[in-house]
Design a protein around this motif. Structure first.
Motif, PDB file in Angstrom:
ATOM      1  N   SER A 150     -13.819 -48.615 -63.518  1.00 51.32           N
ATOM      2  CA  SER A 150     -14.679 -48.191 -62.422  1.00 51.32           C
ATOM      3  C   SER A 150     -15.455 -49.411 -61.940  1.00 51.32           C
ATOM      4  O   SER A 150     -16.107 -50.083 -62.740  1.00 51.32           O
ATOM      5  CB  SER A 150     -15.644 -47.097 -62.893  1.00 51.32           C
ATOM      6  N   GLU A 151     -15.351 -49.724 -60.656  1.00 51.95           N
ATOM      7  CA  GLU A 151     -16.002 -50.909 -60.100  1.00 51.95           C
ATOM      8  C   GLU A 151     -16.719 -50.551 -58.802  1.00 51.95           C
ATOM      9  O   GLU A 151     -16.232 -49.741 -58.027  1.00 51.95           O
ATOM     10  CB  GLU A 151     -14.971 -52.014 -59.799  1.00 51.95           C
TER      11      GLU A 151
ATOM     12  N   ASN B  83      -5.386 -46.485 -57.316  1.00 49.94           N
ATOM     13  CA  ASN B  83      -5.299 -47.919 -57.573  1.00 49.94           C
ATOM     14  C   ASN B  83      -5.072 -48.134 -59.060  1.00 49.94           C
ATOM     15  O   ASN B  83      -5.777 -47.564 -59.896  1.00 49.94           O
ATOM     16  CB  ASN B  83      -6.593 -48.617 -57.141  1.00 49.94           C
ATOM     17  N   ILE B  84      -4.053 -48.924 -59.391  1.00 48.70           N
ATOM     18  CA  ILE B  84      -3.734 -49.227 -60.787  1.00 48.70           C
ATOM     19  C   ILE B  84      -3.822 -50.734 -60.953  1.00 48.70           C
ATOM     20  O   ILE B  84      -3.190 -51.487 -60.208  1.00 48.70           O
ATOM     21  CB  ILE B  84      -2.327 -48.717 -61.166  1.00 48.70           C
ATOM     22  N   GLY B  85      -4.630 -51.177 -61.933  1.00 47.58           N
ATOM     23  CA  GLY B  85      -4.928 -52.590 -62.052  1.00 47.58           C
ATOM     24  C   GLY B  85      -4.284 -53.260 -63.255  1.00 47.58           C
ATOM     25  O   GLY B  85      -4.207 -52.669 -64.344  1.00 47.58           O
TER      26      GLY B  85
ATOM     27  N   ALA C  27     -10.805 -44.931 -61.804  1.00 43.45           N
ATOM     28  CA  ALA C  27     -11.431 -43.631 -61.585  1.00 43.45           C
ATOM     29  C   ALA C  27     -12.337 -43.663 -60.359  1.00 43.45           C
ATOM     30  O   ALA C  27     -12.604 -42.625 -59.747  1.00 43.45           O
ATOM     31  CB  ALA C  27     -12.244 -43.232 -62.816  1.00 43.45           C
ATOM     32  N   TYR C  28     -12.803 -44.868 -60.024  1.00 39.09           N
ATOM     33  CA  TYR C  28     -13.720 -45.030 -58.893  1.00 39.09           C
ATOM     34  C   TYR C  28     -13.738 -46.500 -58.511  1.00 39.09           C
ATOM     35  O   TYR C  28     -13.616 -47.379 -59.369  1.00 39.09           O
ATOM     36  CB  TYR C  28     -15.138 -44.602 -59.288  1.00 39.09           C
TER      37      TYR C  28
ATOM     38  N   VAL D 158     -10.310 -55.831 -63.413  1.00 38.99           N
ATOM     39  CA  VAL D 158     -11.312 -56.840 -63.767  1.00 38.99           C
ATOM     40  C   VAL D 158     -11.558 -56.784 -65.268  1.00 38.99           C
ATOM     41  O   VAL D 158     -12.399 -56.014 -65.754  1.00 38.99           O
ATOM     42  CB  VAL D 158     -12.619 -56.615 -62.988  1.00 38.99           C
ATOM     43  N   ALA D 159     -10.816 -57.593 -66.028  1.00 32.21           N
ATOM     44  CA  ALA D 159     -10.991 -57.622 -67.480  1.00 32.21           C
ATOM     45  C   ALA D 159     -12.369 -58.191 -67.827  1.00 32.21           C
ATOM     46  O   ALA D 159     -12.837 -59.142 -67.193  1.00 32.21           O
ATOM     47  CB  ALA D 159      -9.894 -58.454 -68.127  1.00 32.21           C
TER      48      ALA D 159
END
Length: 380
Positions: A319-320, A341-343, A289-290, A265-266
């Motif tokens: 982190s979201e 998870n890699i975004g 990280a979370y 989420v940029a």
């Protein structure tokens, strides 16, 4: 579109792309092909067909399970119980709607498939998919002229949402429109005038799905660095409605490691509701990280972070809270799985248009390939 200073111009042509850069053009075309396809949750057939077509160029062993997940497995040589199994995942579905009612005047009501914020829904063009036919619809809203207080318009909610095709109820029924059909944003892929940023619908999660497709091709061309791994690629269904498709994988895939490829989420735009400003476009993939659905494996996070530093691959942290993804459905299956998870950073997710940066995509592909090579060379 505007020619004013500082404006962004949307273009359809590839004229601004560097001449002779066929790899870049091929990647761009791949992202364009996948993002333009309609594929609301549970209606991923067109995306699935294209994924199978693309993956068959690199691997012959492809299966589709009963809920519609596409699974491709690379097993080098003879079975080896000590060989790590790495699952790489991305989902095929996008946020959309499902028709619930056609009223007597032909206006269509629908229920959301996935998470939408109400204020992004109005004043847009949508596609209703009826078999191999597409019917266009507009989500309309009162004109400002009818408001008693123009400066303070009333709040709106999705309960007021309807889709206007301009057609009568009778004509819609003749065309096969009925409850249970999917509606998706009508927003075809665009190259922004920088030449390195793309605007499209469904970048969540079609751009990471394109990255997986290129990674599969890389392993096919150069298998030796990955020979100590079993690598499973999964393109999943129904992620946007509670990660349902990935749950079905638990019975067929028993991974040791999950690398989940998703949208980051940029937030590198003027402040609206969030005061956060990271991750940013162009600064590399985001290591989660979370998030609200999963705590990642600390060992795997540390492993990939240190690898990225050694390989000079820029990464960002993310982190979201209001966030979920497929890896969470499998992390606690069997004996437990090392998962992360890699975004790919994308602005304006879950709306008609997202914006991504090509450099982040290239770095994400580089990071996934480097991680697989490192896992092949040494155990986690």
């Amino acid at each position: 579109m505007s020619d004013g200073a500082g404006s962004v111009t949307l273009i359809n042509e590839r004229e601004n792309m560097p001449a002779g850069n066929k790899a870049q053009d091929a990647t761009e075309q791949l992202i364009e092909t996948l993002t333009n396809l309609p594929g609301a949750s549970s209606f991923e057939a067109s995306v699935r067909d294209k994924v199978i077509e693309l993956w068959k160029e690199s691997i012959g062993s492809i299966t589709v399970d009963r809920v519609g997940n596409v699974v491709a497995e690379i097993k080098p040589g003879e079975p080896d119980k000590d060989r790590l199994t790495v699952l790489i995942m991305a989902h095929m579905d996008e946020t959309g709607f499902i028709v619930s009612k056609i009223d007597e005047n032909g206006f269509i009501r629908a229920r959301p498939l996935g998470g939408w914020i109400d204020h992004v829904l109005w004043g847009h063009l949508w596609h209703i998919t009826v078999g191999d036919r597409t019917i266009e619809a507009i989500t309309g809203m009162d004109a400002p002229h009818v408001l008693t207080d123009f400066d303070s318009p009333p709040a709106v909610s999705s309960a007021q949402l309807f889709f206007d095709t301009g057609l009568s109820r009778e004509r819609l029924l003749e065309l096969g429109v009925r409850p249970g059909l999917p509606i998706t944003p009508a927003a075809n892929f665009r190259v922004l005038d920088s030449g390195r940023r793309y605007a499209a619908k469904a970048l969540d999660d079609r751009a990471p799905l394109a990255m997986m497709t290129e990674l599969l091709g890389e392993i096919k061309r150069n298998p030796e660095p990955y020979r100590n791994l079993n690598v499973v690629f999964a393109a999943t269904v129904q992620e946007e409605v509670g990660m349902r498709g990935a749950t079905a994988l638990a019975g067929d895939v028993d991974p040791d490691v999950i690398l989940n490829a998703e949208m980051g989420v940029a937030k590198d735009y003027p402040t609206q509701f969030t005061t956060d400003d990271t991750p940013e476009l162009g600064k590399g993939p985001a290591l989660f990280a979370y998030d609200g659905s999963m705590l990642p494996s600390p060992r795997l996070v540390d492993f990939i972070y240190k690898l990225a530093q050694r390989e000079n691959i820029p990464t960002q942290w993310e982190s979201e809270v209001q966030y979920g993804h497929d890896a969470s459905s499998l992390q606690l299956s069997g004996r437990g799985v090392h998962a992360i998870n890699i975004g790919l950073p994308v602005r304006y997710g879950h709306s008609h248009w997202g914006i991504m940066d090509r450099q982040d995509y290239d770095l994400m592909l580089k990071l996934f390939a480097a991680t697989l090579r490192e896992l092949s060379a040494e155990a986690l």
